[in-house]
Each structure stands twice: as structure tokens, then as C-alpha cells.
Write an enzyme that holds these catalytic residues in place. Structure first.
Site, PDB file in Angstrom:
ATOM      1  N   GLY A 212       0.813  -1.203   0.000  1.00  0.00           N
ATOM      2  CA  GLY A 212       0.000   0.000   0.000  1.00  0.00           C
ATOM      3  C   GLY A 212       0.849   1.257   0.000  1.00  0.00           C
ATOM      4  O   GLY A 212       2.009   1.259  -0.405  1.00  0.00           O
ATOM      5  N   GLY A 214       1.982   4.787   2.402  1.00  0.00           N
ATOM      6  CA  GLY A 214       2.063   5.265   3.775  1.00  0.00           C
ATOM      7  C   GLY A 214       3.425   4.988   4.371  1.00  0.00           C
ATOM      8  O   GLY A 214       4.302   4.385   3.734  1.00  0.00           O
ATOM      9  N   ILE A 216       4.528   3.004   6.946  1.00  0.00           N
ATOM     10  CA  ILE A 216       4.947   1.622   7.183  1.00  0.00           C
ATOM     11  C   ILE A 216       5.191   0.874   5.865  1.00  0.00           C
ATOM     12  O   ILE A 216       6.230   0.209   5.721  1.00  0.00           O
ATOM     13  CB  ILE A 216       3.927   0.889   8.078  1.00  0.00           C
ATOM     14  CG1 ILE A 216       3.978   1.460   9.496  1.00  0.00           C
ATOM     15  CG2 ILE A 216       4.214  -0.616   8.113  1.00  0.00           C
ATOM     16  CD1 ILE A 216       2.984   0.846  10.459  1.00  0.00           C
ATOM     17  N   GLU A 235      -2.530  -3.420  -5.705  1.00  0.00           N
ATOM     18  CA  GLU A 235      -3.522  -2.395  -6.039  1.00  0.00           C
ATOM     19  C   GLU A 235      -2.832  -1.122  -6.518  1.00  0.00           C
ATOM     20  O   GLU A 235      -3.231  -0.513  -7.501  1.00  0.00           O
ATOM     21  CB  GLU A 235      -4.364  -2.094  -4.809  1.00  0.00           C
ATOM     22  CG  GLU A 235      -5.334  -0.944  -4.957  1.00  0.00           C
ATOM     23  CD  GLU A 235      -5.996  -0.571  -3.644  1.00  0.00           C
ATOM     24  OE1 GLU A 235      -6.886   0.288  -3.674  1.00  0.00           O
ATOM     25  OE2 GLU A 235      -5.635  -1.127  -2.588  1.00  0.00           O
TER      26      GLU A 235
END
Length: 288
Positions: A212, A214, A216, A235
Site C-alpha cells: 500500500g 504510507g 509503514i 492495487e
């Protein structure tokens, strides 16, 4: 019978209005797939529209129609709130349809008229094919099923996959030259790097990643540089994957599906990412 092909040439954005009927459901992709000039034209001439709804996930720009400025003339339907439309939803000015991203194509086809897809794209190649660039998402599934009206942006990277639209599929297109929205990578802190270390040590060589955006996720990517033959089937592609691909940590060579390809459904990052995506044969954009 010989089919006569109509060669479409670019028109001003406001020519879009000729293709919108009362009660139309307009489908717009997320993030940089937004056709800014076409949406500007809709707002400028909203009083000419009747019962038109714009369906979109995760918009990047706050707009007047999201805030209910045009009443029933032009209304926003959100399928994933962002900073651009969250307050408008809380104020009761737009609608929200909770869903799973993977269900979006079927949801839109079954619950809307799918009157027209409005999307940003790269310039056409010599064969008449446009690329939806940073996006495939839910609109790639509509190619060949729904008419497209494109905003061709000189700065949109040309990518390959299921997001290629032939000129014969278009109701029309306009031309712009504007920068894409950039989202700088989040900078991980000490705790993010500590968590990423625990994750990275559990990722075997040859694993396929779904990553994803962000702090982290960026920390995890930075911790995987010593791995071998990782794959990417995700994604979202952001800036964090570039170094892993260029150093050979991510190759896709051991993937079972789409081997040797870095697969995503949309991309969001900085200009470095958009430059890297352009004509990059290793990246494959797939929709639902």
C-alpha cells in the site's frame, strides 16, 4: 458492407455537453485519472444539466458539485471518501456507496446507467490507441462496453495492460498539458522502521507483494533491498517500488501469474514515478 471509420479530432472540453443526456451517470476514475478540464466544463455549464450524477472513488480535488453547489443538476456519488469529499459527505451534500474495490465494475454496471466514462489519458500512438496512464481501476472493465470521452494530457505516462482504448471507442476527446498531482512518499519514523524489520524478515525470496501507501509500507519496501526475485501484484504502485526494481530485488521471475510483470491497478506518487512508468514494458496495468 464496408465500415466507414470516423476520425475524431480534439474538441474544446465544453463539447462534452453534447453527449450528456438528462439523468446521465458519468463514471470517473480515481486519483490522477480525473479529467480536470472536462469536470471544469461540467461545473461551468451545470445549469444546462438535469439529474446528472458523477460516480467516483477517491477524488484528489475538492469541487463545487461535491459540495452540492448545483443541486440536482450535478451531484457527486462517492465510492471511497478522500480528503476532497469527506466533509461534503458529512454535510449531506453528496452520496456514499460503501463497497469493496474489487466489486466496483459489477456495482457500476448493475446500479447505474454507465452513460459515459470521463477519463484522463496519454496521447494516442500511431495505431490510434490511447493509454489510461496511471489508471486501470474500475474503468478498464468498461472499455468496449461504455463510450469514453477522454482528456488527453501530454504529461500522462503511457502504460500498457488492460487500460488501452482505441479511438473507435470514443465519443470524443479534448487536449490539455498540465502536471499530474504529486503525492510525496510518507517519511517513516523509528517505530515504522522497527515494524518493517519484523515484516521484512518474514518475507521469503520469491514472494509476491501487495503493498500500500504510507509510512509503514514505505519502510517495508526500504527493508527489502537484500531480497531476491520478489514479485509485485498490487492495487497501487508508488515511488517505493522503483529502487527495488532497478536494483533487481523485484523481478517477478518467480510469480505464478503475469510472470516478469509488475502488476497494479493504479499509480500515485511523484514525478519520478510518472517518468519511470512512461513506456515501461515491465509494468502491466490491470483493471477489475
Amino acid at each position: 458492407m464496408t465500415r466507414v471509420r470516423t476520425v475524431l479530432t480534439p474538441t474544446p472540453p465544453e463539447a462534452l455537453l453534447e453527449h450528456i443526456e438528462p439523468g446521465a451517470d458519468l463514471i470517473v476514475p480515481l486519483a490522477n485519472g480525473e479529467p480536470v478540464a472536462l469536470l471544469d466544463a461540467l461545473e461551468e455549464h451545470a445549469e444546462k444539466l438535469t439529474g446528472v450524477r458523477i460516480h467516483q472513488m477517491h477524488p484528489l480535488q475538492t469541487r463545487r458539485y461535491m459540495q452540492g453547489a448545483f443541486g440536482d443538476h450535478l451531484r457527486h456519488v462517492s465510492y471511497f471518501l478522500s480528503g476532497a469529499d469527506r466533509q461534503a459527505y458529512l454535510d449531506g451534500q453528496c452520496d456514499l456507496v460503501p463497497n469493496h474495490f474489487s466489486e466496483m465494475p459489477a456495482l457500476l454496471r448493475g446500479a447505474t446507467r454507465c452513460s459515459l466514462v470521463l477519463a484522463a489519458a496519454s496521447p494516442p500512438d500511431r495505431h490510434g490507441y490511447f493509454s489510461l496512464g496511471t489508471n486501470a481501476d474500475y474503468i478498464a472493465s468498461m472499455i468496449g462496453r461504455v463510450p469514453f470521452y477522454l482528456e488527453v494530457n501530454e504529461r500522462m505516462p503511457r502504460t500498457m495492460g488492460s487500460n488501452i482504448v482505441h479511438i473507435s471507442e470514443l465519443a470524443g476527446w479534448c487536449h490539455v498539458d498540465r502536471p499530474l498531482v504529486e503525492v510525496p512518499p510518507a517519511v517513516p519514523g523509528p517505530d515504522d522502521h522497527r515494524i518493517a524489520g519484523y515484516i521484512a524478515e518474514r518475507v521469503p525470496d520469491g514472494a509476491t507483494l501487495q503493498i500500500g501507501i504510507g509510512a509503514i509500507p514505505n519502510a517495508v519496501l526500504s527493508a527489502l533491498g537484500d531480497h531476491d526475485h520478489l514479485g509485485l501484484h498490487t492495487e497501487l504502485i508508488g515511488d517505493g517500488v522503483i529502487d527495488l526494481v532497478e536494483t533487481g530485488a523485484v523481478t517477478g521471475a518467480r510469480k505464478l501469474r503475469r510472470r516478469n510483470k509488475h502488476v497494479a491497478t493504479f499509480c500515485l506518487g511523484t514525478q519520478r514515478l510518472y517518468d519511470w512508468l512512461d513506456d515501461n514494458g515491465g509494468v502491466e496495468m490491470l483493471g477489475g
